[in-house]
Design an enzyme around this catalytic site. Structure first.
Site, PDB file in Angstrom:
ATOM      1  N   SER A 211      -5.407  12.121   7.819  1.00  0.00           N
ATOM      2  CA  SER A 211      -6.470  11.226   7.375  1.00  0.00           C
ATOM      3  C   SER A 211      -5.978   9.789   7.452  1.00  0.00           C
ATOM      4  O   SER A 211      -4.783   9.517   7.475  1.00  0.00           O
ATOM      5  CB  SER A 211      -6.867  11.536   5.934  1.00  0.00           C
ATOM      6  N   THR A 215      -6.053   5.281  -0.597  1.00  0.00           N
ATOM      7  CA  THR A 215      -5.748   4.212  -1.563  1.00  0.00           C
ATOM      8  C   THR A 215      -4.492   3.439  -1.169  1.00  0.00           C
ATOM      9  O   THR A 215      -4.034   2.585  -1.912  1.00  0.00           O
ATOM     10  CB  THR A 215      -5.557   4.802  -2.972  1.00  0.00           C
ATOM     11  N   THR A 220      -0.865   8.060   7.935  1.00  0.00           N
ATOM     12  CA  THR A 220      -0.214   8.429   9.187  1.00  0.00           C
ATOM     13  C   THR A 220      -1.097   8.114  10.389  1.00  0.00           C
ATOM     14  O   THR A 220      -0.623   7.609  11.409  1.00  0.00           O
ATOM     15  CB  THR A 220       0.152   9.924   9.174  1.00  0.00           C
ATOM     16  N   ASP A 273      -8.255   9.885  -6.451  1.00  0.00           N
ATOM     17  CA  ASP A 273      -7.662  10.929  -5.620  1.00  0.00           C
ATOM     18  C   ASP A 273      -7.214  12.047  -6.561  1.00  0.00           C
ATOM     19  O   ASP A 273      -6.032  12.229  -6.810  1.00  0.00           O
ATOM     20  CB  ASP A 273      -6.486  10.364  -4.822  1.00  0.00           C
TER      21      ASP A 273
END
Length: 518
Positions: A211, A215, A220, A273
């Protein structure tokens, strides 16, 4: 308006008009306040509408605009709505009230603190994936599940539902397929490209999709996009993996667990999250990619996402329980999250660190190399059954021999070629006020500083650290270099640093420098 006029307004097609407004994937439509359909149907701002264009249907939120904005008989579309319906300028579309969304009753049930069953969770995820939920309703679901309000059974159901919607990869010729994921919260911890290169050079199959940042100042996918093409079609991704044994792609275009991308977009806006959503997000994408064995890196530190060993153990147990229920093999490893890994924060600066480690450069950050080798060793240990020391040595030999660098270049070439790392247009040195020893650095505020500079939206923006915890620092010595694409972003981020100098904690502290010397 009489009945005949009302019926005419329902049947009257409107003509598509591209507004050129980016709404961050939220589908919006725009109609004139004097539109006959709006008057007849009672449509007002924020009304949910069903738009039909040929064989495609979309639920969108209405915004009303002054009559000067749109031509008569036209309906405007945001960029995301236009793309979803594959419209052409002036194309006839029809407008209706949005159908009733029955899963909203399950959403309300969860908001009031009740447990949802598998069917209820599946219906919510299915309707979100069909774009039947507004952003406000998606935010309600995410908030209702935050703070530990998803139990393991609900998390399992959420993971399975998300994995089953969208594309799925299968590897019948491979009994075991591997993957690795870091839960985040630690700036610069860009080990994945190194780990994937080492492990796939050793013969492991790793269909790695990532993804973008939620935040953090870089995910990656953001870092890899600096170096190569990451937006691969499903067919192209299969070809890359068949050719090299691995990939380093973004998950969005591939369509693996696509509902997760819709949730992430709102999580990013809310800066949330939560544990259950995190587990479902990670494992659903791994399931959809066909992975069977998954390594989870869990950094723990006072300013990391996981602040205590206890919190990490709770999350690790949730991963294990959900993975077992889904038939997956998961290994969770808790790593040091007390300070930033590597020297770069932000897509381009983290890419520099990745390349320096893979190329075995003398200036490569030792902590990033050590961490990547440890994680690669854990994956190899899962694959071969070798003890961790032997697996670590195998990983070290693959990296230091140059095999990992050859493999990384092969992956990038298969994805479209290896690019040069860009350089930011503006930079400034962030200097210490005091002489002393660096005791700690605040991961969260360092990440925020990089985001204020423009990361990850501006790939070149971010930080390059010049010191590490334990280093001795002189007065006026640079602690970091701040990079930005515009002078305004640079000044804005620099002001934040001056207001938060304690994000680098020095001890013992001497008297501060005069204001004129700062």
């Amino acid at each position: 308006m009489n009945i005949q006029e009302d019926c005419m307004s329902r049947a009257m097609p409107q003509h598509a008009y591209k507004m050129g407004i980016a709404t961050h994937q939220e589908p919006l439509v725009y109609m004139r306040t004097d539109c006959a359909i709006c008057r007849a149907e009672g449509y007002t701002a924020n009304t949910r509408l069903q738009i039909k264009a040929g064989s495609r249907t979309l639920i969108a939120t209405l915004n009303t605009v002054a009559k000067e904005i749109l031509p008569p008989g036209s309906i405007g579309f945001s960029d995301s709505a236009w793309e979803f319906l594959a419209l052409t300028q002036g194309q006839a579309v029809t407008v209706h009230h949005a159908p009733q969304v029955h899963s909203l009753s399950a959403l309300r049930k969860k908001i009031y603190g009740h447990t949802l069953d598998t069917g209820e969770i599946t219906s919510i995820i299915r309707d979100i994936s069909r774009h039947l939920y507004s952003d406000i309703e998606i935010a309600g679901f995410i908030s209702a599940c935050a703070g530990g309000r998803l139990n393991s059974a609900e998390t399992t159901a959420l993971t399975r539902a998300m994995a089953q919607i969208g594309n799925q990869l299968h590897w019948p010729e491979h009994e075991r397929v591997f993957d690795k994921h870091c839960i985040g919260g630690l700036p610069g911890n860009r080990t994945t490209p190194i780990v994937v290169s080492i492990a796939s050079a050793a013969g492991l199959i790793i269909p790695k999709t990532s993804s973008r940042a939620i935040t953090s100042p870089a995910g990656t996918a953001d870092t890899m996009e600096v170096l190569t093409n990451v937006d691969l079609s499903l067919d192209r991704l299969r070809k890359v993996i068949t050719r090299t044994g691995a990939c380093l792609a973004a998950g969005g275009k591939v369509g693996l667990s696509p509902t997760d991308d819709l949730l992430i977009r709102i999580e990013r806006a809310l800066d949330l999250d939560s544990e259950g959503q995190l587990v479902a997000s990670v494992l659903s994408k791994k399931m959809a990619a066909g992975s069977t064995h998954i390594l989870i890196d869990m950094p723990v530190g006072p300013t990391a996402k996981l602040r205590s060993q206890k919190q990490a153990e709770v999350l690790a147990e949730l991963f294990r329980v959900v993975a077992e229920a889904l038939g997956l093999n998961v290994r969770c490893v808790m790593t040091d999250g007390t300070q930033t890994i590597g020297n770069g924060i932000g897509p381009a600066e983290e890419a520099r660190d990745v390349l320096s480690v893979l190329r075995n450069e003398s200036t490569a950050p030792a902590d990033l190399e050590a961490r990547a080798l440890y994680l690669a060793g854990q994956l190899l240990s899962m694959a071969t059954g070798a003890d961790e020391a032997q697996a670590l040595q195998q990983a070290r030999e693959i990296l230091h021999s140059g095999q990992a660098w050859i493999q990384f270049r092969a992956i990038c070439e298969a994805q479209g070629g290896l690019r040069e790392v860009p350089i930011a247009s503006h930079h400034i040195e962030l200097r210490s006020e005091y002489a002393g020893k660096l005791r700690s650095m605040d991961n969260r505020r360092l990440a925020h500083l990089a985001k204020l500079a423009g990361a990850p939206s501006s790939p070149e923006a971010g930080l390059r650290l010049r010191v590490k915890v334990g280093d001795s620092v002189e007065a006026l010595q640079p602690l970091a270099t701040l990079y930005a694409e515009t002078p305004g972003e640079l000044a804005y981020a620099r002001e934040y640093f001056h207001e938060n100098r304690d994000l680098f904690e020095l001890s013992p502290a001497t008297s501060p420098l005069p204001a004129t010397e700062k």
